[in-house]
Design an enzyme around this catalytic site. Structure first.
Site, PDB file in Angstrom:
ATOM      1  N   VAL A 184      18.261 -40.274   8.365  1.00  0.00           N
ATOM      2  CA  VAL A 184      17.415 -39.905   7.166  1.00  0.00           C
ATOM      3  C   VAL A 184      17.830 -40.309   5.923  1.00  0.00           C
ATOM      4  O   VAL A 184      19.382 -40.130   5.620  1.00  0.00           O
ATOM      5  CB  VAL A 184      17.074 -38.282   6.976  1.00  0.00           C
ATOM      6  CG1 VAL A 184      16.521 -37.974   6.108  1.00  0.00           C
ATOM      7  CG2 VAL A 184      16.843 -38.091   8.649  1.00  0.00           C
ATOM      8  N   GLY A 238      18.743 -34.666   6.951  1.00  0.00           N
ATOM      9  CA  GLY A 238      19.315 -35.252   8.193  1.00  0.00           C
ATOM     10  C   GLY A 238      19.489 -34.336   9.636  1.00  0.00           C
ATOM     11  O   GLY A 238      18.685 -34.585  10.352  1.00  0.00           O
ATOM     12  N   HIS A 239      20.379 -33.292   9.014  1.00  0.00           N
ATOM     13  CA  HIS A 239      20.447 -32.217   9.966  1.00  0.00           C
ATOM     14  C   HIS A 239      19.028 -31.738  10.511  1.00  0.00           C
ATOM     15  O   HIS A 239      18.821 -31.279  11.755  1.00  0.00           O
ATOM     16  CB  HIS A 239      21.314 -31.201   9.649  1.00  0.00           C
ATOM     17  CG  HIS A 239      22.718 -31.716   9.349  1.00  0.00           C
ATOM     18  ND1 HIS A 239      23.580 -31.800   8.170  1.00  0.00           N
ATOM     19  CD2 HIS A 239      23.924 -32.192  10.275  1.00  0.00           C
ATOM     20  CE1 HIS A 239      24.569 -32.206   8.216  1.00  0.00           C
ATOM     21  NE2 HIS A 239      25.056 -32.319   9.547  1.00  0.00           N
ATOM     22  N   GLY A 292      27.868 -27.876   9.660  1.00  0.00           N
ATOM     23  CA  GLY A 292      27.481 -27.237   8.719  1.00  0.00           C
ATOM     24  C   GLY A 292      27.269 -28.310   7.495  1.00  0.00           C
ATOM     25  O   GLY A 292      27.042 -29.647   7.567  1.00  0.00           O
ATOM     26  N   GLU A 299      21.840 -40.898  14.482  1.00  0.00           N
ATOM     27  CA  GLU A 299      22.039 -42.260  14.625  1.00  0.00           C
ATOM     28  C   GLU A 299      22.926 -42.797  13.398  1.00  0.00           C
ATOM     29  O   GLU A 299      23.521 -43.705  13.659  1.00  0.00           O
ATOM     30  CB  GLU A 299      20.849 -43.075  14.748  1.00  0.00           C
ATOM     31  CG  GLU A 299      20.216 -43.017  16.062  1.00  0.00           C
ATOM     32  CD  GLU A 299      19.173 -44.011  16.384  1.00  0.00           C
ATOM     33  OE1 GLU A 299      18.670 -44.666  15.350  1.00  0.00           O
ATOM     34  OE2 GLU A 299      18.552 -43.968  17.477  1.00  0.00           O
ATOM     35  N   ASP A 304      25.924 -41.547  12.802  1.00  0.00           N
ATOM     36  CA  ASP A 304      27.283 -41.682  13.646  1.00  0.00           C
ATOM     37  C   ASP A 304      26.793 -42.373  14.928  1.00  0.00           C
ATOM     38  O   ASP A 304      26.855 -41.577  15.976  1.00  0.00           O
ATOM     39  CB  ASP A 304      27.642 -40.127  13.771  1.00  0.00           C
ATOM     40  CG  ASP A 304      27.885 -39.411  12.616  1.00  0.00           C
ATOM     41  OD1 ASP A 304      29.248 -39.780  11.941  1.00  0.00           O
ATOM     42  OD2 ASP A 304      27.096 -38.729  12.024  1.00  0.00           O
ATOM     43  N   LEU A 330      24.603 -28.197   5.684  1.00  0.00           N
ATOM     44  CA  LEU A 330      23.340 -28.935   6.315  1.00  0.00           C
ATOM     45  C   LEU A 330      22.624 -29.754   5.396  1.00  0.00           C
ATOM     46  O   LEU A 330      22.442 -29.367   4.111  1.00  0.00           O
ATOM     47  CB  LEU A 330      22.519 -27.830   7.040  1.00  0.00           C
ATOM     48  CG  LEU A 330      23.243 -27.301   7.921  1.00  0.00           C
ATOM     49  CD1 LEU A 330      22.389 -26.192   8.627  1.00  0.00           C
ATOM     50  CD2 LEU A 330      23.800 -28.286   9.071  1.00  0.00           C
ATOM     51  N   HIS A 331      21.813 -30.948   5.460  1.00  0.00           N
ATOM     52  CA  HIS A 331      21.063 -31.869   4.821  1.00  0.00           C
ATOM     53  C   HIS A 331      19.811 -31.956   5.560  1.00  0.00           C
ATOM     54  O   HIS A 331      19.774 -31.651   6.694  1.00  0.00           O
ATOM     55  CB  HIS A 331      21.785 -32.691   4.228  1.00  0.00           C
ATOM     56  CG  HIS A 331      22.418 -33.601   5.323  1.00  0.00           C
ATOM     57  ND1 HIS A 331      21.702 -34.250   6.190  1.00  0.00           N
ATOM     58  CD2 HIS A 331      23.753 -33.848   5.355  1.00  0.00           C
ATOM     59  CE1 HIS A 331      22.542 -34.970   6.825  1.00  0.00           C
ATOM     60  NE2 HIS A 331      23.995 -34.726   6.467  1.00  0.00           N
ATOM     61  N   SER A 388      26.991 -35.021   4.539  1.00  0.00           N
ATOM     62  CA  SER A 388      27.751 -33.971   3.927  1.00  0.00           C
ATOM     63  C   SER A 388      28.870 -34.426   2.966  1.00  0.00           C
ATOM     64  O   SER A 388      28.785 -33.879   1.937  1.00  0.00           O
ATOM     65  CB  SER A 388      28.245 -33.139   4.953  1.00  0.00           C
ATOM     66  OG  SER A 388      27.272 -32.582   5.783  1.00  0.00           O
TER      67      SER A 388
HETATM   68  O1  PAF Z   1      28.356 -35.148  13.888  1.00  0.00           O
HETATM   69  C1  PAF Z   1      29.047 -34.048  13.547  1.00  0.00           C
HETATM   70  O2  PAF Z   1      28.809 -33.272  12.649  1.00  0.00           O
HETATM   71  C2  PAF Z   1      29.991 -33.831  14.643  1.00  0.00           C
HETATM   72  O3  PAF Z   1      31.052 -34.950  14.579  1.00  0.00           O
HETATM   73  C3  PAF Z   1      29.616 -32.962  15.805  1.00  0.00           C
HETATM   74  C4  PAF Z   1      28.791 -33.889  16.721  1.00  0.00           C
HETATM   75  C5  PAF Z   1      29.158 -31.648  15.544  1.00  0.00           C
HETATM   76  C6  PAF Z   1      30.895 -32.792  16.635  1.00  0.00           C
HETATM   77  O4  PAF Z   1      31.879 -31.937  15.802  1.00  0.00           O
END
Ligand code: PAF
Length: 277
Positions: A176, A36-37, A31, A148, A150, A33-34, A186
């Site tokens: 992004v 990138g998501h 959640g 990417e 993470d 969200l920005h 976030s």
């Molecule tokens: O990247 C994330 O937001 C979290 O590590 C994930 C992949 C949703 C797992 O909780």
């Protein structure tokens, strides 16, 4: 947009698509969200007949003293952003059911989880791998999308999916960025105005390493460290150059793929970023 609170509700909602053999895509998120998501959601919507976005602040991946309680939560805002990006279903399971107290099973990916983020945040990747495995088993997507930014998490998930034969295609999507280069996160919401001005130094250090490394990983590491050392307000946690496949430290000159990664505190906020060299 339907928000599903349990695996049973998810099974009901996905039943027709599963019976038709439609391609289901999953975008796992916590959640807050920005863009990138939302770029991951758009990627999924372009390919999949049904895009499921999970929103779950995973307690298993936060260590003691980390920001689990403070982590921003606003499901209504997230849902409002998801529909225009092409999501079809939101899976937001209740924590008590999805991570029941007393659960005894953990997914541990050896090797890659012991370095960098894994060394700085003990147990973090076990929490990630366990919850991502549960999400993949609950949604049963054919393709799943991860950012990417993470990068180490992406390698952990790919390794887990291959080792367990989960039969999901794992797609990594580019970072992004804000106009000044700061990777969207976030956690950027935690930054004061001054810290927000200081934070792009992490990206600038990665760019300096990419510009000057000349194929030499040691030189890239020195450039990265040098640039970060001079950055006001930045406290480096780790900065490394790895072979992105096995995620092993690279030394000296070479002509294979290389990736620089950094983690730094700006005030109390821990930010990470990465760039392919
Ligand atoms: O990247 C994330 O937001 C979290 O590590 C994930 C992949 C949703 C797992 O909780």
């Amino acid at each position: 947009m339907r928000v599903l609170r349990s695996v049973a509700e998810l099974d009901d909602a996905l039943g027709p698509a599963r019976r038709r053999g439609d391609l289901v895509g999953l975008v796992p998120t916590m959640g807050a969200l920005h863009d990138g998501h939302l770029s991951l959601v758009r990627r999924s919507a372009a390919r999949a007949a049904v895009t499921v976005v999970s929103v779950f602040v995973n307690p298993l991946q936060f260590g003691p003293g980390e920001d689990f309680d403070a982590y921003p939560r606003d499901l209504d805002r997230d849902v409002a952003l998801l529909a225009p990006a092409g999501a079809d279903l939101v899976f937001a399971p209740a924590a008590a059911a999805f991570t029941p107290p007393g659960a005894r099973t953990t997914v541990h990916v050896a090797g890659v989880t012991e370095r960098l983020e894994g060394a700085s945040r003990p147990g973090h990747f076990d929490g990630v791998a366990t919850i991502v495995a549960k999400l993949l088993l609950a949604v049963r997507p054919r393709v799943a999308f991860f950012g990417e930014k993470d990068y180490q998490q992406l390698v952990v998930v790919r390794t887990m999916v291959a080792d367990l034969g989960l039969g999901v295609e794992v797609v990594g999507c580019p970072v992004v960025r804000e106009p000044d280069g700061l990777a969207m996160s976030s956690r950027n919401a935690y930054l004061s105005a001054e810290q927000r001005r200081q934070a792009p130094a992490l990206h600038r250090a990665l760019v300096a390493a990419a510009a000057g490394w000349g194929g030499d990983a040691d030189r890239a590491r020195a450039l990265l460290a040098g640039s970060l050392a001079g950055a006001p307000g930045i406290r480096v946690d780790n900065a490394e150059v790895v072979d992105p496949g096995p995620f092993e430290r690279l030394e000296g000159p070479g002509d294979g793929p290389a990736r620089a990664l950094g983690a730094a505190y700006v005030g109390a906020t821990r930010l990470i970023d990465t760039l392919a060299l």
